[in-house]
Motif scaffolding. Sequence first.
Motif, mmCIF file in Angstrom:
data_model
loop_
_atom_site.group_PDB
_atom_site.id
_atom_site.type_symbol
_atom_site.label_atom_id
_atom_site.label_comp_id
_atom_site.label_asym_id
_atom_site.label_seq_id
_atom_site.Cartn_x
_atom_site.Cartn_y
_atom_site.Cartn_z
ATOM 1 N N GLY A 251 0.824 -1.203 0.000
ATOM 2 C CA GLY A 251 0.000 0.000 0.000
ATOM 3 C C GLY A 251 0.858 1.254 0.000
ATOM 4 N N LYS A 252 1.932 1.245 0.790
ATOM 5 C CA LYS A 252 2.856 2.381 0.834
ATOM 6 C C LYS A 252 3.553 2.550 -0.514
ATOM 7 N N ARG A 253 3.985 1.439 -1.089
ATOM 8 C CA ARG A 253 4.721 1.521 -2.356
ATOM 9 C C ARG A 253 3.825 2.032 -3.485
ATOM 10 N N PHE A 254 2.537 1.759 -3.409
ATOM 11 C CA PHE A 254 1.593 2.297 -4.389
ATOM 12 C C PHE A 254 1.069 3.671 -3.972
ATOM 13 N N ASP A 255 1.679 4.223 -2.926
ATOM 14 C CA ASP A 255 1.334 5.570 -2.459
ATOM 15 C C ASP A 255 -0.145 5.670 -2.090
ATOM 16 N N HIS A 256 -0.727 4.543 -1.689
ATOM 17 C CA HIS A 256 -2.129 4.461 -1.268
ATOM 18 C C HIS A 256 -3.085 4.999 -2.346
ATOM 19 N N ARG A 257 -2.687 4.934 -3.595
ATOM 20 C CA ARG A 257 -3.520 5.468 -4.673
ATOM 21 C C ARG A 257 -4.757 4.619 -4.929
#
Length: 391
Positions: A251-257
């Motif tokens: 989730g962090k790596r996808f910037d929670h997008r």
Amino acid sequence: MTHAAEKDVVIVGAGPAGLCLARALSAGGLSVTLVEQQPAASLADPGFDGREIALAHESRQLLEELGVWQLIPETEISLLRDAHVFNGTSRNPMVITAQAGGSDQLGWLVPNDCIRRAAWQAVAGRAGIEVLDGTSAVGVEPGADSTLIRLSDGRELRTRLLVAADSRFSSMRRAMGIGAYLHDFGKSMMVGRLEHEADHGHVAWEWFGYGQTLALLPLNGRQASAVLTLPHHQIQALQALDDTAFAEEMGKRFDHRLGGMKVAGSRHVYPLVGVYAYRFAGTRFALVGDAAVGMHPVTAHGFNLGLRSVASLSRQVLTAARRNADIGDSRWLKRYEREHRFHTLPLFLSTNLVVAMFTNDTPPGRLLREATLRLASSASPFKRFVASRLT
């Protein structure tokens, strides 16, 4: 062994490319023998390996003609409508729409194990196709009129045409004295399914971040296949996390997008190595699938090119058969080689160039990445070209 069984075509490797080629050639009346190390039970019911295969329109058409597409459960087929390409921390992607390529969707996503299972079902028990499972080719002797293949179980086969479909690290390619350009990207790719809160709209993401490359392949519902590329030691650290910690990290790596994420399947890791054979054909010998061209997955064209090799080679071989010509004659095989090289070499080289450019995190490299993506985003003809190639 004093007598070698006579075969029209022997295919080493019963992966999807090998199975599809066997189905295509048998439909033209040729006898085909598949040689595969795995047992038949594994071929009939392959396990989930995390890979979601993006299929273009041409690939779906060929699979339909071979009777493979109809055997894939509809629930396992996901629509791939458009694609967004992100760079760095930007939230403004280059948008590639299917309509720019003259279609309603770029293609479809199908789990690799479903394609393998359907391809096996399309050939299993079919007249003209023999499967020698649980064995491998250990020796090859090319001849003027036929090629002799020695198997690990002591059997011998003699064939008019030998085809290697045994992966990008093909032992048959090496046995026939054909070298290959291998590009080890020095990184590993982790793939796995995630559930997410926001709707993906059936849009694929390719995100060239700083220090990582991410891809998101939209599946049915609010699920997606996440693809993360990193140096192997970082992948190992992520693989060691439990599901909850891994989902939080992704989730962090996808910037929670896409909102919160949950793990929806097993994780799998693969090395990133590109392969391009110096030749695709030789004396009574041809390469198809990854044995000929093994692509970096960034353009999602690997299996599509594999199916293109199947279509091209089968067309030449069946044309020779209909004319009562020698199906192993170099005249037909060289035609296949020229055609497949024409379709694959520009894409292979440009893909490697894109990977090199968009994984360069130096300050000048970041500026070049941003400038390139801005220029590409403003060039409608370029985006139409990309969309047409993807469809």
